[in-house]
Enzyme design. Structure first.
Site, PDB file in Angstrom:
ATOM      1  N   ASP A 193       4.851   0.266  12.012  1.00 59.96           N
ATOM      2  CA  ASP A 193       3.629  -0.347  11.482  1.00 59.96           C
ATOM      3  C   ASP A 193       3.482  -1.816  11.867  1.00 59.96           C
ATOM      4  O   ASP A 193       2.474  -2.436  11.537  1.00 59.96           O
ATOM      5  CB  ASP A 193       3.582  -0.205   9.958  1.00 59.96           C
ATOM      6  CG  ASP A 193       3.437   1.252   9.521  1.00 59.96           C
ATOM      7  OD1 ASP A 193       3.654   1.535   8.340  1.00 59.96           O
ATOM      8  OD2 ASP A 193       3.130   2.094  10.383  1.00 59.96           O
ATOM      9  N   ARG A 220      -8.589  -0.690   4.848  1.00 62.18           N
ATOM     10  CA  ARG A 220      -7.792   0.372   4.220  1.00 62.18           C
ATOM     11  C   ARG A 220      -6.461  -0.153   3.712  1.00 62.18           C
ATOM     12  O   ARG A 220      -5.900   0.367   2.757  1.00 62.18           O
ATOM     13  CB  ARG A 220      -7.512   1.488   5.239  1.00 62.18           C
ATOM     14  CG  ARG A 220      -8.756   2.237   5.678  1.00 62.18           C
ATOM     15  CD  ARG A 220      -8.369   3.437   6.474  1.00 62.18           C
ATOM     16  NE  ARG A 220      -7.395   4.229   5.726  1.00 62.18           N
ATOM     17  CZ  ARG A 220      -6.812   5.321   6.240  1.00 62.18           C
ATOM     18  NH1 ARG A 220      -7.077   5.690   7.465  1.00 62.18           N
ATOM     19  NH2 ARG A 220      -5.934   5.996   5.515  1.00 62.18           N
ATOM     20  N   ARG A 270       1.142  14.359  13.437  1.00 65.15           N
ATOM     21  CA  ARG A 270       1.601  14.139  12.056  1.00 65.15           C
ATOM     22  C   ARG A 270       1.623  15.411  11.216  1.00 65.15           C
ATOM     23  O   ARG A 270       0.926  15.510  10.198  1.00 65.15           O
ATOM     24  CB  ARG A 270       0.781  13.051  11.385  1.00 65.15           C
ATOM     25  CG  ARG A 270       0.828  11.732  12.136  1.00 65.15           C
ATOM     26  CD  ARG A 270       0.068  10.631  11.446  1.00 65.15           C
ATOM     27  NE  ARG A 270       0.765  10.098  10.287  1.00 65.15           N
ATOM     28  CZ  ARG A 270       0.303   9.083   9.539  1.00 65.15           C
ATOM     29  NH1 ARG A 270      -0.858   8.532   9.862  1.00 65.15           N
ATOM     30  NH2 ARG A 270       0.975   8.624   8.523  1.00 65.15           N
ATOM     31  N   CYS A 290      -4.869  12.821  13.253  1.00 62.88           N
ATOM     32  CA  CYS A 290      -4.861  11.392  12.971  1.00 62.88           C
ATOM     33  C   CYS A 290      -4.829  10.654  14.307  1.00 62.88           C
ATOM     34  O   CYS A 290      -4.271  11.151  15.279  1.00 62.88           O
ATOM     35  CB  CYS A 290      -3.626  11.047  12.150  1.00 62.88           C
ATOM     36  SG  CYS A 290      -3.327   9.274  12.039  1.00 62.88           S
ATOM     37  N   LYS A 341       0.850  -1.213   0.000  1.00 62.62           N
ATOM     38  CA  LYS A 341       0.000   0.000   0.000  1.00 62.62           C
ATOM     39  C   LYS A 341       0.878   1.253   0.000  1.00 62.62           C
ATOM     40  O   LYS A 341       0.648   2.193  -0.763  1.00 62.62           O
ATOM     41  CB  LYS A 341      -0.906   0.017   1.233  1.00 62.62           C
ATOM     42  CG  LYS A 341      -1.579   1.363   1.499  1.00 62.62           C
ATOM     43  CD  LYS A 341      -2.411   1.347   2.757  1.00 62.62           C
ATOM     44  CE  LYS A 341      -1.656   1.445   4.021  1.00 62.62           C
ATOM     45  NZ  LYS A 341      -1.225   2.810   4.383  1.00 62.62           N
ATOM     46  N   ASN A 342       1.920   1.249   0.834  1.00 59.36           N
ATOM     47  CA  ASN A 342       2.732   2.460   0.994  1.00 59.36           C
ATOM     48  C   ASN A 342       3.751   2.670  -0.118  1.00 59.36           C
ATOM     49  O   ASN A 342       4.477   3.650  -0.108  1.00 59.36           O
ATOM     50  CB  ASN A 342       3.399   2.454   2.372  1.00 59.36           C
ATOM     51  CG  ASN A 342       2.356   2.616   3.468  1.00 59.36           C
ATOM     52  OD1 ASN A 342       1.213   2.999   3.204  1.00 59.36           O
ATOM     53  ND2 ASN A 342       2.734   2.314   4.691  1.00 59.36           N
TER      54      ASN A 342
END
Ligand code: EPZ
Length: 427
Positions: free
Chosen positions: A305, A397, A122, A117, A22-23
């Site tokens: 993460d 997500r 952030r 967030c 995803k990133n």
């Protein structure tokens, strides 16, 4: 809102393929704004965040076609061109990745500030300072970033902190600047290096990808390219922790062992078998789990993460483990939910002490962010009885078809609609 229901305990066994990262996919999609030619991206994950960005790109005039795993994008269309509205940006912070490419190619960009967030404040100050160093005028008003530059100019800029999307935004902008840019204290994440690979395939001249220093020789225009994004080390790492927590035996295909080195080292220290072979990365556990501390840090440190998922694992270790979260200031929201399942965790500030082993029991719990929800899924795998995880839109997500992949590894998991109706798992 959909929920997951997991019957525990179960053991994960078998082979699972990581989806595209995803990133890495998100900045790759944004990069198509840098040229009017077609860019074809493959190995894309079918996750909500990609769909959200695709909608924003359409708003910006980008045409895209494909089945979701492969997309052909071209930014030659006439949309509103340079305005990323709050309504679109607020649902996904990574939308800020359109700022650098739009500014570089169109000379102006108006992008909503991402706002708050769950895991931390952030800010994007480093993104903006980097673009200002390239000669842009940046003005904040009414919750929007307004950036303008007839043509960006090569420069030397040092990030105050190695920010992932900050490095990506400024790197993308510098590809079309006049002259050479030297960026220092850059993020070294594999996803940043993957983006540099795509940009170089589009005709950019970037050296140093994957190190903390990037040299970018600006060019007047970029062209189309084909690029397959790297496998998702965070999604993959989640399944490998699933093997470790459930005394299972899982082989992960489609992700690079080098990208997962910080996790694999830690799992081996904890007493897991870790093998890297032709089929992929294998993690298995049969014996006791040793507690091992972690400190999260930018790559090649232990990824933030995977912190929540690793915490779930440490609830099963024989003794106390300390987790230091140094990247985000509010990333322990999974702790109270884990405690509802019987875990013994004491968190204060950026430090959490996990006492194990705990006999977890199934409970109704709530997901608070993407990785916290993955942590609760892992805990549910080893808890006695049924665990119901609410708000799994967080999970959707960033995890493609998690219930299908888990079921194929032997987990008893089902998705329930808001009304509580099971959604059949596709095999
Ligand atoms: C990326 O977020 C990832 N998202 C995050 O993954 C990941 O947690 C994070 O990097 C760290 O690895 C994407 O790639 C889309 P940062 P990003 O800028 O770029 C501070 C997931 O679960 N900072 O590297 O937003 C910041 O507050 C998500 O998939 C500034 O102070 O993270 C944080 O403390 C969650 N000023 C630290 O740097 C800035 O201008 C690292 O943030 C930028 C960042």
């Amino acid at each position: 809102m959909d929920k997951f229901r997991i019957q525990g305990p179960s053991r994960l066994q078998g082979i699972v393929r990581a989806s595209g990262a995803k990133n890495a996919a998100l900045p790759a999609l944004a990069a198509c704004l840098l040229t009017g030619d077609e860019v074809t991206l493959s190995n894309l994950p079918r996750v909500q965040d990609l769909r959200t960005l695709r909608r924003l790109l359409a708003h910006l005039g980008v045409e895209s076609s494909g089945d979701g795993e492969t997309l052909t994008l071209s930014a030659r269309g006439e949309g509103s061109l340079d305005d990323a509205p709050y309504e679109m940006v607020k649902t996904m912070r990574a939308s800020v990745l359109v700022l650098g490419p739009m500014l570089a190619r169109r000379g102006r960009a108006r992008v909503s500030l991402p706002g708050g967030c769950a895991i931390g404040v952030r800010p994007i100050d480093q993104h903006l300072l980097g673009l200002e160093a390239l000669g842009a005028t940046v003005r904040l008003d009414h919750g929007y970033v307004n950036a303008e530059a007839a043509r960006l100019r090569g420069t030397r800029f040092r990030f105050a902190t190695p920010t992932v999307t900050g490095t990506e935004n400024v790197m993308m902008a510098a590809t079309l600047a006049e002259g050479t840019t030297r960026l220092e204290n850059c993020a070294r994440e594999p996803e940043v290096a993957d983006l540099a690979r795509l940009l170089n395939a589009m005709g950019a001249r970037i050296a140093g990808a994957g190190t903390d220093t990037l040299e970018i020789e600006g060019v007047s225009a970029l062209h189309g390219a084909r690029h397959s994004v790297i496998g998702d080390r965070i999604e993959g790492g989640t399944y490998l922790i699933g093997a470790a927590i459930s005394r299972g035996d899982v082989t992960l295909a489609g992700a690079a062992a080098t990208d997962l080195a910080p996790l694999l080292e830690k799992l081996a220290e904890c007493g897991c078998t870790v093998d890297v072979g032709a089929q992929g990365i294998r993690v298995a556990r049969s014996g006791a789990l040793r507690p091992r501390d972690v400190i999260t840090a930018p790559h090649p440190g232990f990824p933030t993460d995977l912190q929540a998922q690793y915490m779930a694992l440490m609830t099963q270790a024989e003794g106390m483990a300390t987790l230091h979260e140094t990247v985000f200031e509010n990333r322990f929201q999974h702790v109270p939910e884990l405690m509802r399942m019987g875990a013994d965790v004491r968190a204060e500030g950026g430090t959490a002490r996990v006492y194990g082993p705990s006999a977890l029991s199934g409970a109704a719990v709530m997901a608070t962010d993407l990785r916290a929800s993955a942590c609760l899924v892992l805990a549910g795998l080893v808890a006695a009885g049924s665990t119901e995880i609410d708000r799994i839109y967080h999970l959707d997500r960033g995890y493609e078809a998690m219930e299908t992949k888990l079921a194929a590894l032997g987990a008893r998991v089902e998705r329930l609609t808001g009304a509580g109706t099971p959604v059949p798992v596709e095999h």
